[in-house]
Structures are given as structure tokens and as C-alpha cells.
Design a protein around this motif. Structure first.
Motif, mmCIF file in Angstrom:
data_model
loop_
_atom_site.group_PDB
_atom_site.id
_atom_site.type_symbol
_atom_site.label_atom_id
_atom_site.label_comp_id
_atom_site.label_asym_id
_atom_site.label_seq_id
_atom_site.Cartn_x
_atom_site.Cartn_y
_atom_site.Cartn_z
ATOM 1 N N ASN A 238 -7.688 12.488 -5.365
ATOM 2 C CA ASN A 238 -8.704 12.009 -4.417
ATOM 3 C C ASN A 238 -8.406 10.581 -3.975
ATOM 4 O OD1 ASN A 238 -10.209 14.367 -4.345
ATOM 5 N ND2 ASN A 238 -11.506 13.786 -6.063
ATOM 6 N N LYS A 239 -7.962 9.739 -4.931
ATOM 7 C CA LYS A 239 -7.601 8.359 -4.572
ATOM 8 C C LYS A 239 -6.426 8.352 -3.597
ATOM 9 C CE LYS A 239 -9.134 5.880 -8.731
ATOM 10 N NZ LYS A 239 -8.710 5.029 -9.859
ATOM 11 N N TYR A 240 -5.464 9.254 -3.858
ATOM 12 C CA TYR A 240 -4.297 9.355 -2.973
ATOM 13 C C TYR A 240 -4.725 9.748 -1.562
ATOM 14 C CZ TYR A 240 -0.266 11.588 -0.775
ATOM 15 O OH TYR A 240 0.701 11.959 0.110
ATOM 16 N N ILE A 241 -5.581 10.762 -1.461
ATOM 17 C CA ILE A 241 -6.029 11.239 -0.146
ATOM 18 C C ILE A 241 -6.809 10.148 0.582
ATOM 19 C CG2 ILE A 241 -7.560 12.896 1.003
ATOM 20 C CD1 ILE A 241 -6.795 14.896 -1.218
ATOM 21 N N THR A 242 -7.679 9.435 -0.161
ATOM 22 C CA THR A 242 -8.476 8.361 0.447
ATOM 23 C C THR A 242 -7.586 7.258 0.998
ATOM 24 O OG1 THR A 242 -10.310 8.819 -1.068
ATOM 25 C CG2 THR A 242 -10.296 6.669 0.037
ATOM 26 N N LEU A 243 -6.591 6.818 0.182
ATOM 27 C CA LEU A 243 -5.701 5.749 0.632
ATOM 28 C C LEU A 243 -4.808 6.219 1.774
ATOM 29 C CD1 LEU A 243 -4.611 2.905 0.322
ATOM 30 C CD2 LEU A 243 -3.068 3.725 -1.470
ATOM 31 N N ARG A 244 -4.323 7.477 1.688
ATOM 32 C CA ARG A 244 -3.477 8.010 2.757
ATOM 33 C C ARG A 244 -4.234 8.047 4.080
ATOM 34 N NH1 ARG A 244 -2.720 14.198 2.576
ATOM 35 N NH2 ARG A 244 -4.847 13.912 3.335
ATOM 36 N N ASP A 245 -5.494 8.537 4.043
ATOM 37 C CA ASP A 245 -6.297 8.590 5.270
ATOM 38 C C ASP A 245 -6.585 7.192 5.791
ATOM 39 O OD1 ASP A 245 -6.272 11.302 5.002
ATOM 40 O OD2 ASP A 245 -8.309 11.476 4.228
ATOM 41 N N SER A 246 -6.801 6.252 4.854
ATOM 42 C CA SER A 246 -7.056 4.863 5.255
ATOM 43 C C SER A 246 -5.841 4.278 5.961
ATOM 44 C CB SER A 246 -7.398 4.021 4.028
ATOM 45 O OG SER A 246 -7.453 2.660 4.358
ATOM 46 N N ARG B 14 0.807 -1.210 0.000
ATOM 47 C CA ARG B 14 0.000 0.000 0.000
ATOM 48 C C ARG B 14 0.848 1.270 0.000
ATOM 49 N NH1 ARG B 14 -5.142 -0.197 3.716
ATOM 50 N NH2 ARG B 14 -3.745 -0.750 5.413
ATOM 51 N N TYR C 47 -7.003 11.099 -9.376
ATOM 52 C CA TYR C 47 -5.915 10.389 -8.690
ATOM 53 C C TYR C 47 -5.523 11.073 -7.379
ATOM 54 C CZ TYR C 47 -5.201 7.058 -12.451
ATOM 55 O OH TYR C 47 -5.366 6.040 -13.342
#
Length: 643
Positions: A328-336, A300, A326
Motif C-alpha cells: 500500500n505504501k508503494y502504491i501510494t508513493l507511486r501514485d504520488s 523518492r 508495504y
């Protein structure tokens, strides 16, 4: 199985034919180690078979090893929760066996796992225990691995000098037993620390030395890592053609052994290289290949790096839609990832508490036994010598104790009444003010928000410039809304101190309210613990206390300065350090700052109740405040609250 690299798995499976009992388990363990990095599903199948056979044999040592290898498979799959569970099962078995070698492996594996979970203190504790066991039993094999892991913790914390010390110790330990793989690993790790510091010459020297040794012992994997390190140095130096050559060589070697992790990293660096040269299409193509491997292995962190680079590439390409997609995907994965670390760290707390509880219980039992022996001896002596006097003394002491307790209760009630009288009027006024401000500001904010949404339907959907203006206005409205919400947090009242309060949220809300006052004057540094920050208390009262302390720190800085806020957990307590580099407090005033109506401000500028109220609030929460200050150097408030 022909699809696997060079028939590797076919050969491993062939060695299992005809084997039974312990011999089969030993071979299954070897198969798991060969497959767990690139073929975790297959490795898990063989690991489970090894555990089943070990249980049938009733061999505790084999059971512990099988559990540890299954934990390793989960580790490489990125499932740290399951890995932690199986590592603890293996460790408990090692404790029962009293096997020093198994205990050492257990501590080492737990330390590496905690490192990946972001629990660096627990990581160091376990890794240092592993090292201590190695040194006590005089076992040099595996010492280099443990030392390298300790170095990785310091490297992650940005302590590069300390990290290099352990990497070099690991190199020396590996040389002592001719463990050349670990020598190469250590050299690569030292090179990475120099690269992080920007010392490109030293980084190149160590990566080159690692590559030379890797080629000598034909270790393709570590050689590939060294090539990627050299490529990064070349790219930082602007030698783009040379950088591309080393990245391509690294990719070729990783493809040769089907090292999916190495392949993913090589494609990522090739994408960065292409982007630096302005070839965005080529960069995106490399990123697709990197992400494909990263998703297969659920790496990840690599996926996170890829998403960030995707967003940059599409920005260069002028494709706003994909850039935002991308991002938004980065922010979502980072927060996850952040939430995973927080949740996992919270899950580790009971384990740590259980260990500390066991130690505390043992200490208490020993103390009770010693105290009981002393008490019995003293009691026997007193009975023999002065029984009548003892009876009289007991009666008098009981009466006196009863009166003292009654006086203490009355005194505490008076103190509580005094605190309530002083703070109630101020908090009531603040509550009314916050409610009124919130109501009056929220209405125009809603008008602005609705007006923007109405205008948005009227404009040309392709007009990107207007859309960006609307986005800026919406962000301003959201910021104002958050400030109003922070005011409501600050004025919140509750009858008791039994709510769950997050100290970090409280501090952030206070900083938000003070933002305009401090932004051009004070630099705020926050060092928050990653192990959770919840205490039981009254959120509104704690807001008031923290606001008073931070505001005092700002007022102590006359021109420009720094406020540093640190939180940490220790011995069941939450500590909050608020440090400023302002004027400081004279020694003769330190003992008076918690007194009501004491102030050094000019008449009309202060009431002298701020810190008195703050000390009272913290005492209500069964906490305390320590203050350290040097005139002309600054002040440090240390607030301690029970978790």
C-alpha cells in the motif's frame, strides 16, 4: 563540524575566513558544489549568502551563477519546482548578458531538469540547444556532460542504441580534453544500457573498463558506481558470492566518502542479493539501512524501489500484514510520483506556450509589415488608374459578400439540423437504456456488497482463506460498478461543448465497455502523452465518437490483431491516433466512409450512420479526422481536437 567526512566542511569553511567581495563569492560557489549532494541544507545556506553578496556587488554574472547553484541544491533535494524557478531566473539573466557560456549552462541545466520531470521532448530541445552553442563557440569543456545528458534521455525512453551513440560521443569529447571523470561516467552509462538489454558480456566489459579508469584517477564515487554495475551482472549470471563481494566493495567506497546516495543504492542491491539467496531477515535489515539514507536525501525513486522489495521480502517471510502494508505504501508513493510528474508537466505548459507565442507574434508582425507594404503599393496604383471603377466594384463586392455570408449561414443551420435529427433519437434511446441498466444492475450489486459485509462480521477474523474469497468478490462487484459508471459517461448529454473533457479518461471508459468483446481477440496498446489531455467539449458526444472509432477498429480485425491508441500534443492541438492491423478499407470507399447510410456490412448488420455521426461530432468540436488505410494492412484514424 567534526561529524562531517574527514573534516571536509571544516576545511572549506576555513578557506572563507578573511575573504570579501568577489573572492568570497567564488569560494562560496565552490563550497556549495562540494556540499549540495550530501548536505543540501548547509549548501543552501552558503548559496543564499553567495546570492546576497553578488546582489550587493551588482555583478550580474555572479548573480546568474549563484542562482544556478541554488537551483542545483533544490535539484538534489528533489524539489524540482523550486529548481525550475531558479534555473529560469539564472537563464533570464544569462539572456540579458548575452553570455554564450552561461546560456549553454542554462540550457543544459533546464534539459536535465525536464528529463527528471519526465518531459523528454523539452529535455531534448534544451540539451540539443546547449550542444549547438558549444559547437558554435568551439568550447569543448562541458560538452561531454551535455552529450551524456542527451544519452540519458534516450536511455530512459528505452532507445538504448541511440543512447549509446551519445554516450560514446561523450567519451570521445572527454578524451579530447583529458576529462577522465567524464570518460568513466560515459563508460558506466554504456554499461547500463547493455545491462538493460540483457547483454551481460558487453555490460561487464564496460563496467570493468570504467572501474579500472576510476581507480587510476582515484575517483571513488564513479568507482563505486562501476562496482555496483559489476555486482548486478554477476547476480544476473548466478555468481552470487562474487556479486556480494562487489556490492560490499561498492558500499565500502561510498561509506568512505559519505556518499549517501551511493550508500542507499549499495544496501538496496545487497538486499536484493540476500533475498535471492533466501535470507529474508538479512534482506529486510539491508532495506532498513537503504531507506534511511534515501529518506534523508528524499530520493523518492529509491524509496519506491525499497518499498516494492519490502513487500516481496515479507511475502517470502509469510507475513501477510506487512506485505500488504508495504504494498500500500508503494502504491501510494507511486501514485504520488505520477501525479507530481503530471502536475509539473502541466505547470511547464505555460512556459512552452509563452515561448511559442513570442515566436508566433514576431512572425505575424513581420508578415503584417510585408503585407502592408504590398497592399499600400497596390492600392495607390489602383486609385491612380481606376478610381470610378474601384467604387463600383466595392459596392458590388459588398452586396455579393453579404449574400454569400447569408447563404453560408443558412447552409450551416441546415447541416446542424440534419446532424441533430440523425443523432438525437439514437442518443435519447441510449440514455434511457444506460439509465435503466444502471438502476437495475446497481440494486443487485448493492445487495451483494451488503451481504458480503454482513458475512464478514460473522467469520473468524483469523481465517485468511475466507478473507481472500471476500476480497475477490468485492473486486468483482467494484468492476461491475465501474462498467455501469462507464455506461453513464457514454450516454451523458449536454447542451454545448464547453466542458473540460479528459481524452485519456474517455478512451479508458470506452475500452472498459468493450473489454469483454476484445479481450480474447485484440491486443490493445496505449501510448498516452504525459503532458495533459484536456480538451473543451461535450463528454458524452466525445465518448460516442471514440466508441465508434474503436469499435470499427475491432470489427476490422477478423481473427486476432492489435489496436494501438496514441495521444500527443502538437501546435495547440490534441491528436489521437487509432491504428488497427485489420482488413483495411478499399481506396474507392475511403471518400465515402463519412457519408450517411454508407456501409459495407450485410443488410441488418449496420445502418451506415456510425462514422457519419463520428465525423459530425468531431466537426462540432472544431476538429477534424484524417483516415489512412491500405487494403490487407490496416487502417489509421487521426483525430485532431483543439486543446
Amino acid at each position: 563540524m567534526a561529524s562531517y567526512t574527514n573534516g571536509q566542511v571544516d576545511t572549506l569553511q576555513a578557506k572563507l575566513l578573511g575573504l570579501e567581495g568577489k573572492a568570497r563569492v567564488d569560494q562560496l560557489h565552490k563550497v556549495v558544489i562540494e556540499l549540495w549532494l550530501n548536505y543540501p541544507a548547509l549548501a543552501m545556506k552558503y548559496g543564499q549568502e553567495a546570492l546576497d553578496v553578488s546582489n550587493t556587488l551588482g555583478d550580474s554574472i555572479l548573480i546568474s551563477k549563484s542562482l544556478r547553484l541554488i537551483a542545483g541544491v533544490y535539484y538534489y533535494k528533489g524539489d524540482y519546482t523550486q529548481s525550475l524557478e531558479y534555473n529560469h531566473k539564472a537563464f533570464d539573466m544569462a539572456v540579458l548578458l548575452g553570455d554564450s557560456s552561461l546560456l549553454n549552462n542554462g540550457y543544459n541545466n533546464l534539459g536535465l531538469l525536464y528529463y527528471n520531470l519526465g518531459s523528454y521532448q523539452l529535455a531534448l530541445e534544451n540539451l540539443l540547444r546547449a550542444r549547438s552553442i558549444k559547437e558554435k563557440i568551439g568550447e569543448k569543456y562541458g560538452l561531454a556532460t551535455t552529450l551524456n545528458n542527451i544519452g540519458l534521455v534516450f536511455e530512459r525512453l528505452g532507445e538504448y542504441t541511440e543512447a549509446r551513440k551519445y554516450f560514446r560521443e561523450a567519451y570521445a569529447a572527454a578524451m579530447g580534453i583529458s576529462k577522465q571523470d567524464d570518460e568513466v561516467y560515459s563508460l558506466n552509462n554504456v554499461g547500463i544500457t547493455y545491462l538493460r538489454e540483457g547483454n551481460l558480456e558487453a555490460a561487464m566489459r564496460h563496467f570493468s573498463g570504467a572501474l579500472m579508469q576510476a581507480n587510476e584517477i582515484k575517483n571513488i564515487n564513479w568507482g563505486s558506481v562501476s562496482l555496483r554495475g559489476i555486482g548486478q551482472v554477476m547476480m544476473e549470471q548466478g555468481q552470487m558470492d562474487s556479486a556480494a563481494f562487489y556490492f560490499e566493495q561498492s558500499l565500502e567506497k561510498s561509506l568512505q566518502i559519505d556518499d549517501k546516495k551511493g550508500i542507499s543504492e549499495a544496501y538496496y542491491f545487497l538486499a536484493k542479493h540476500a533475498l535471492k539467496k533466501g535470507d529474508t531477515d538479512q534482506a529486510i535489515e539491508y532495506l532498513h539501512l537503504s531507506d534511511q539514507k534515501a529518506q534523508q536525501l528524499q530520493i523518492r525513486q529509491q524509496q519506491l524501489d525499497n518499498l516494492k522489495l519490502y513487500s516481496t521480502a515479507y511475502n517470502r517471510k509469510g507475513d501477510k500484514e506487512k506485505e500488504i502494508l508495504y504494498l500500500n505504501k508503494y502504491i501510494t508513493l507511486r501514485d504520488s510520483l505520477f501525479l507530481d510528474v503530471v502536475n509539473r508537466n502541466l505547470g511547464l505548459i505555460p512556459l512552452k506556450l509563452k515561448e511559442e507565442e513570442d515566436r508566433y507574434t514576431l512572425t505575424q508582425q513581420q508578415a503584417r509589415i510585408r503585407n502592408q507594404v504590398i497592399t499600400n503599393q497596390l492600392f495607390t496604383f489602383i486609385i491612380i488608374i481606376t478610381v470610378p471603377l474601384l467604387i463600383v466594384m466595392i459596392v458590388l463586392l459588398r452586396k455579393n459578400d453579404k449574400k454569400n455570408k447569408e447563404l453560408e449561414r443558412n447552409n450551416e443551420e441546415l447541416k446542424k439540423t440534419q446532424k441533430l435529427l440523425i443523432t438525437s433519437e439514437k442518443m435519447a434511446s441510449l440514455g434511457v437504456l444506460a439509465a435503466g441498466v444502471g438502476h437495475e444492475i446497481n440494486n443487485p450489486l448493492n445487495f451483494i456488497k451488503n451481504g458480503i459485509e454482513a458475512l464478514n462480521t460473522k467469520i473468524n477474523p483469523n481465517d485468511e482463506e475466507l478473507k481472500s474469497y471476500f476480497k475477490i468478490i468485492n473486486e468483482g462487484v467494484d468492476r461491475a460498478t465501474n462498467i455501469v459508471k462507464s455506461l453513464s459517461h457514454f450516454s451523458r448529454r449536454a447542451p454545448g461543448v464547453d466542458d473540460k473533457c479528459n481524452i485519456h479518461d474517455i478512451i479508458e471508459n470506452c475500452l472498459l465497455i468493450l473489454h469483454n468483446k476484445i479481450r480474447n481477440k485484440v491486443r490493445v496498446i496505449t501510448n498516452f502523452t504525459s503532458m495533459g489531455a484536456e480538451v473543451k467539449g461535450n463528454e458524452g458526444r466525445l465518448h460516442q465518437a471514440m466508441m465508434n472509432i474503436i469499435a470499427n477498429a475491432e470489427q476490422a480485425i477478423k481473427e486476432e490483431g492489435t489496436i494501438e491508441i496514441t495521444t500527443r500534443r502538437r501546435d495547440g492541438q490534441m491528436e489521437i491516433w487509432v491504428e488497427d492491423d485489420g482488413e483495411g478499407i478499399p481506396e474507392e470507399n475511403l471518400m465515402k466512409i463519412s457519408d450517411p447510410f454508407f456501409t459495407t456490412k450485410a443488410p441488418g448488420e449496420g445502418t451506415g450512420l456510425g462514422l457519419f455521426i463520428t465525423f459530425s461530432i468531431i466537426e462540432e468540436h472544431n476538429g477534424h479526422i484524417d483516415v489512412k488505410s491500405n487494403l490487407g494492412e490496416g487502417t489509421k484514424f487521426i483525430i485532431t481536437l483543439p486543446l
